[in-house]
Design a protein around this motif. Structure first.
Motif, short mmCIF file in Angstrom:
data_model
loop_
_atom_site.label_atom_id
_atom_site.label_comp_id
_atom_site.label_asym_id
_atom_site.label_seq_id
_atom_site.Cartn_x
_atom_site.Cartn_y
_atom_site.Cartn_z
N ARG A 29 94.00 58.55 95.54
CA ARG A 29 94.22 59.78 95.06
C ARG A 29 94.52 60.92 96.24
O ARG A 29 93.87 61.16 97.20
N LYS A 60 82.06 54.38 101.83
CA LYS A 60 80.91 55.18 101.14
C LYS A 60 81.49 55.70 100.00
O LYS A 60 81.09 55.95 98.71
N LYS A 61 82.87 56.17 99.83
CA LYS A 61 83.28 56.59 98.82
C LYS A 61 83.94 55.89 97.93
O LYS A 61 83.97 56.23 96.51
N ARG A 62 83.87 54.41 98.07
CA ARG A 62 84.56 53.62 97.09
C ARG A 62 83.71 53.38 95.83
O ARG A 62 84.09 53.10 94.72
N ALA A 63 82.37 53.88 96.16
CA ALA A 63 81.32 53.89 95.06
C ALA A 63 81.80 54.91 93.69
O ALA A 63 81.23 54.78 92.72
N GLU A 64 82.44 55.88 94.06
CA GLU A 64 82.81 57.05 93.38
C GLU A 64 84.20 56.65 92.19
O GLU A 64 84.64 57.34 91.58
N GLY A 65 84.67 55.64 92.56
CA GLY A 65 86.09 54.93 91.73
C GLY A 65 87.31 55.47 92.24
O GLY A 65 88.28 55.07 91.69
#
Length: 337
Positions: free
Chosen positions: A250, A186-191
């Protein structure tokens, strides 16, 4: 363990493992007498009932209740043969900020399940544990260790009842509610992917592997064992690479109550730990059955003194490639990079 014509109750039955158990039971034992899904979340019960309509699955029962409610458990266990205790408050950081709620569910709830089983005619009880119960540093782990101790000790207070209590302890379940893989997808869309610590490791088990363990304990437990699977570890950075190889990782710092590595057997446990082949088992310090006979029946081999089993020192590791294959098989069949 043949579940044909048996009645089973699963606490936390609408959770990831409860649903996987339900699917396995109906696929393998279509003539199960009754399967009671016991949980406090009416919305999850409503949704699960759409997947298992009573006209197609006449053995299923949806029973709203909380493990904090002893009387409700006793009512639910009327006529039940086997109990699988999967209900728990399991999010580490939420338990840190809501400690009394975690204790009420994970400790008091465990006591209530044990009491209800002893008050009824239940024959086998398997309680789910976690690697975080081994040498715990957070409240969740401490409550699950307490739960483990309660279920093991219950074998000593059963009197002449024909009942056996055992525990299964395993690591992170791939793709379960709140686990890291769906979170990263889900989070990979945030870069970027937030990594708590670049050196972090975890044990890895599939939902089907967890179901296998529960059924193994139901069939083979003599009472008081804590079963531990032999499973691979993964590096959290490899999970991130498997899901999003070209996205920044990160580091954001370990959350309250988290460990860098998880353990399932400590060196102090080694004095009571036996190798059963596919699993290890930690035996209770006080046995109500014959150890020599147990060793003979299961070809159990004592582990060396000082043996320990943790995710950072494991002999078996998932790779980026194996993780991708497992994600596609167990989490999301449509997964792509």
């Amino acid at each position: 363990m043949n579940l044909t014509n048996k009645s089973i109750l699963i606490t936390g039955g609408t959770g990831s493992l409860g649903k996987a158990l339900t699917e396995r039971i109906f696929n393998t034992y279509p003539n199960v007498k009754r399967l009671v899904i016991f949980s406090r979340d009416e919305q999850k019960q409503f949704l699960m009932a759409q997947e298992y309509p009573v006209d197609k699955f006449p053995a299923i029962r949806f029973f709203i209740g909380d493990v904090r409610d002893r009387e409700r458990l006793i009512r639910a266990m009327d006529g039940i043969d086997y109990v699988i205790h999967a209900a728990a408050m399991k999010h580490v950081h939420l338990a840190e900020y809501n400690p009394s709620e975690c204790v009420k569910t994970n400790v008091n709830g465990a006591e209530n399940v044990i009491h209800a089983c002893l008050e009824t005619n239940v024959k086998r009880v398997v309680a789910l544990s976690t690697d975080k119960a081994c040498a715990p540093i957070n409240l969740y782990g401490a409550t699950k260790l307490t739960s483990d101790k309660l279920f093991v000790a219950a074998n000593g207070i059963k009197g002449n009842r024909d009942i056996r209590f055992s525990v299964v302890r395993y690591g992170n379940v791939m793709g379960s509610n709140g686990s890291v893989i769906p979170f990263f997808i889900k989070k990979r869309a945030e870069g970027f992917l937030p990594i708590t610590d670049l050196n972090m490791t975890r044990f890895n088990i599939s939902l089907s592997g967890g179901v296998d363990m529960v059924l193994h304990a139901l069939k083979h437990a003599w009472g008081g064992e804590i079963f531990v699977p032999k499973i691979p570890s993964y590096k959290i950075t490899d999970v991130a690479k498997a899901i999003a190889p070209n996205i920044e990782q990160r580091e954001v710092g370990i959350r309250p109550g988290e460990k860098l590595h998880e353990a399932m057997i400590t060196s102090s446990d080694s004095y009571n730990t036996y190798d059963l082949g596919k699993y290890y088992t930690i035996l209770p310090t006080v046995l109500n059955w014959d150890l020599d006979e147990f060793i003979k029946v299961f070809d159990a081999k004592k582990v060396p003194e000082g043996f320990r089993y943790n995710s950072g020192e494991n002999d078996e590791w998932e790779t980026v490639e194996s993780l991708r294959a497992l994600i596609k098989e167990h989490v999301d069949s449509n997964f792509t990079l």
